[in-house]
Design a protein around this motif. Sequence first.
Motif, mmCIF file in Angstrom:
data_model
loop_
_atom_site.group_PDB
_atom_site.id
_atom_site.type_symbol
_atom_site.label_atom_id
_atom_site.label_comp_id
_atom_site.label_asym_id
_atom_site.label_seq_id
_atom_site.Cartn_x
_atom_site.Cartn_y
_atom_site.Cartn_z
ATOM 1 N N THR A 152 45.371 31.975 39.614
ATOM 2 C CA THR A 152 44.354 32.966 39.262
ATOM 3 C C THR A 152 43.818 32.720 37.863
ATOM 4 O O THR A 152 42.662 33.000 37.570
ATOM 5 C CB THR A 152 44.961 34.385 39.292
ATOM 6 O OG1 THR A 152 45.781 34.505 40.433
ATOM 7 C CG2 THR A 152 43.874 35.444 39.315
ATOM 8 N N SER A 156 40.711 34.106 35.639
ATOM 9 C CA SER A 156 40.861 35.307 34.826
ATOM 10 C C SER A 156 40.616 35.043 33.339
ATOM 11 O O SER A 156 40.226 35.948 32.611
ATOM 12 C CB SER A 156 42.231 35.956 35.050
ATOM 13 O OG SER A 156 43.262 35.048 34.814
ATOM 14 N N THR A 174 37.015 35.444 33.149
ATOM 15 C CA THR A 174 36.702 36.871 33.291
ATOM 16 C C THR A 174 36.878 37.582 31.947
ATOM 17 O O THR A 174 36.035 38.375 31.532
ATOM 18 C CB THR A 174 37.633 37.526 34.334
ATOM 19 O OG1 THR A 174 37.502 36.817 35.561
ATOM 20 C CG2 THR A 174 37.275 38.984 34.538
ATOM 21 N N GLY A 176 41.537 41.402 33.437
ATOM 22 C CA GLY A 176 42.457 40.349 33.855
ATOM 23 C C GLY A 176 43.611 40.912 34.673
ATOM 24 O O GLY A 176 44.062 40.307 35.652
ATOM 25 N N ALA A 217 42.565 41.381 38.145
ATOM 26 C CA ALA A 217 42.582 40.099 38.857
ATOM 27 C C ALA A 217 44.009 39.779 39.307
ATOM 28 O O ALA A 217 44.240 39.360 40.446
ATOM 29 C CB ALA A 217 42.040 38.989 37.964
ATOM 30 N N THR A 249 41.679 34.320 44.694
ATOM 31 C CA THR A 249 41.200 35.202 43.628
ATOM 32 C C THR A 249 40.358 34.419 42.635
ATOM 33 O O THR A 249 39.299 34.871 42.196
ATOM 34 C CB THR A 249 42.389 35.851 42.902
ATOM 35 O OG1 THR A 249 43.302 36.344 43.864
ATOM 36 C CG2 THR A 249 41.932 36.990 42.010
ATOM 37 N N GLN A 250 40.857 33.236 42.288
ATOM 38 C CA GLN A 250 40.149 32.408 41.312
ATOM 39 C C GLN A 250 38.724 32.099 41.781
ATOM 40 O O GLN A 250 37.761 32.209 41.015
ATOM 41 C CB GLN A 250 40.936 31.107 41.131
ATOM 42 C CG GLN A 250 40.352 30.132 40.154
ATOM 43 C CD GLN A 250 40.767 28.716 40.485
ATOM 44 O OE1 GLN A 250 39.938 27.896 40.848
ATOM 45 N NE2 GLN A 250 42.065 28.431 40.370
ATOM 46 N N LEU A 268 36.609 35.107 41.654
ATOM 47 C CA LEU A 268 36.278 35.464 40.267
ATOM 48 C C LEU A 268 35.078 34.672 39.753
ATOM 49 O O LEU A 268 34.354 35.132 38.873
ATOM 50 C CB LEU A 268 37.483 35.227 39.349
ATOM 51 C CG LEU A 268 38.586 36.281 39.406
ATOM 52 C CD1 LEU A 268 39.745 35.886 38.505
ATOM 53 C CD2 LEU A 268 38.069 37.657 39.011
ATOM 54 N N ASN A 310 48.085 37.792 33.960
ATOM 55 C CA ASN A 310 46.637 37.638 33.933
ATOM 56 C C ASN A 310 45.979 38.522 32.882
ATOM 57 O O ASN A 310 44.912 38.183 32.366
ATOM 58 C CB ASN A 310 46.046 37.891 35.319
ATOM 59 C CG ASN A 310 46.265 36.703 36.236
ATOM 60 O OD1 ASN A 310 45.628 35.679 36.083
ATOM 61 N ND2 ASN A 310 47.213 36.825 37.156
ATOM 62 N N ALA A 361 43.492 36.850 30.256
ATOM 63 C CA ALA A 361 42.141 37.359 29.997
ATOM 64 C C ALA A 361 41.992 37.757 28.528
ATOM 65 O O ALA A 361 40.932 37.582 27.920
ATOM 66 C CB ALA A 361 41.844 38.551 30.903
#
Lengths: 250, 302
Positions: free
Chosen positions: B41, B45, B48, B74, B77, B99-100, B103, B197, B201
């Motif tokens: 992820t 993130s 993000t 984050g 996420a 998820t990645q 995102l 995450n 982030a």
Amino acid sequence: MLELRDVCKTFNPGTVNEKVALDHVSLTLNDGDFVTVIGGNGAGKSTALNAVAGTFMIDSGKILLDGTDITNMPAHVRAKYLGRVFQDPMLGTAPDMWIEENLALAARRGSKRGLKWSISENERARYREELKILGLGLEDRLQTKVGLLSGGQRQALTLLMATLEKPKLLLLDEHTAALDPKTAAVVLELSERIVREHGLTTMMVTHNMKDALAYGNRLIMMEEGRIRLDVSGEEKKKLTVSDLLDIFEI
Amino acid sequence: MNPFNSFISALPGACAQGLIWGLMALGVYISFRILNTSDLTVDGSIATGGAACLMLIRAGVPAAAAVAASAAAGMIAGLVTGLLCTKCRIPAILSGILTQLALYSVNLRIMAGKANQPVSVDKFRLLLSQRYVRAAGFDNPIVLLALLSAVIIAAAYYFFGTEIGCSIRATGNNRVMASAQGVNTDRCVVMGLMLANGLVAFSGALLAQYQGFADVNMGRGAIVIGLAAVIIGEVIFGKAFSFNFALRMLAVVLGAVIYYVVLQLVLTLGLNTNDLKLITSVIVAVFLTVPHLKGGRGNARA
């Protein structure tokens, strides 16, 4: 008191690997019963134990512990009633954590965990005392990673963790099978002593018929997912290995 | 300028970048070493965090609040990945990839459809900027970054020593044992991934301010850089720092700094920047293989 009512479990249903592991098993364990469970490979011994522990959900039937229906309770929730020791010494402990951290985790089984520090000085003193009883010298090694201990030491520690908070039921799943004979005997003696001292209701699966006869007040033999023999008290005391072998062969 | 002088003058920048990525690597340490999962992820993130922070600052939100909000983004996420791998039983690696990828679209949305957005240190009050990296005094981003690293290491040290923190560690170490001791392992995985995450982030938010822009691709290969930092830290400081959790985390941060300093060194020696990711991957692969070849116990577990 543990009650299994008409419990069924089939693995891989509808496939060529279909396996009826528990076939309408009903069983009642009274408080303080120490039951040894024997049977051949695939007889359903470990499956029965895992069904009680909640490793998987059963297909039908009910499991009650002291009147509480735990049939659909997730494993980590019913863990508060259960102490477990596994066949594989690696499974019962967290190898990269210290002995005292493992014990502190076990001491909080069933209670709410928060942002308090995970172990207190009082606890440490208590663990030292408890470890002394094991007689393995672990009381001086509280801050040793469990991964550095031998299989026997880890099983003994797991046993202590399982009984640190008195469980309603202790589940021993061939917990000496992976140990050398001498260590196995030590761990078995220890198990017996802890069970006796706390008056724990216990189910012990074993491959060793001698152990099954020597320990506990009741013996169950399983075969093809069913309970084949259930003897207790005086009747169990009279049983011999050759009696068991005779029954096995039919 | 001769290579030595240009290396020296680039050193503060490398240190600052290393510290920012060190925070990111702490996030990777949580998922990779503590939870024992490979969480991909983070590639999404970190961007993000950068995108959210930058857009919030441009919208007039104070930088500190923007960083906090980015960390929260984050964590969300991480929550998504956590739910995918616990509730939906999707393997952790695939959950992270899903998820990645998602995102990437989310980050473009955050950045108003643009792949790249700038923020000027002249127009906004930023917490840190590359511009002052060679300045003396408290404006220098290295001061703030060192302070933040210390605070986060201290906070993580405390947290992973609490009852909840120990449950998360036990979950990563031996899920069967944790469950048998009444730990809700699913919840621990989710919490761990959220923390990891959130931290990633957070570092992305600092990175965007430091470099003065956010880019939708800023996280590409972030997981590998994070792993490189974790592994370099373990290889160099492993023996000396192994007995204390806070020191192990410090080793990770130092690992990231060393990574960026060495990177700077090879760049000044004339290495083509395009080859960087290849070299990073090779280094990580080699270091993950070494413990395996030595026959030692499970350092290369993924």
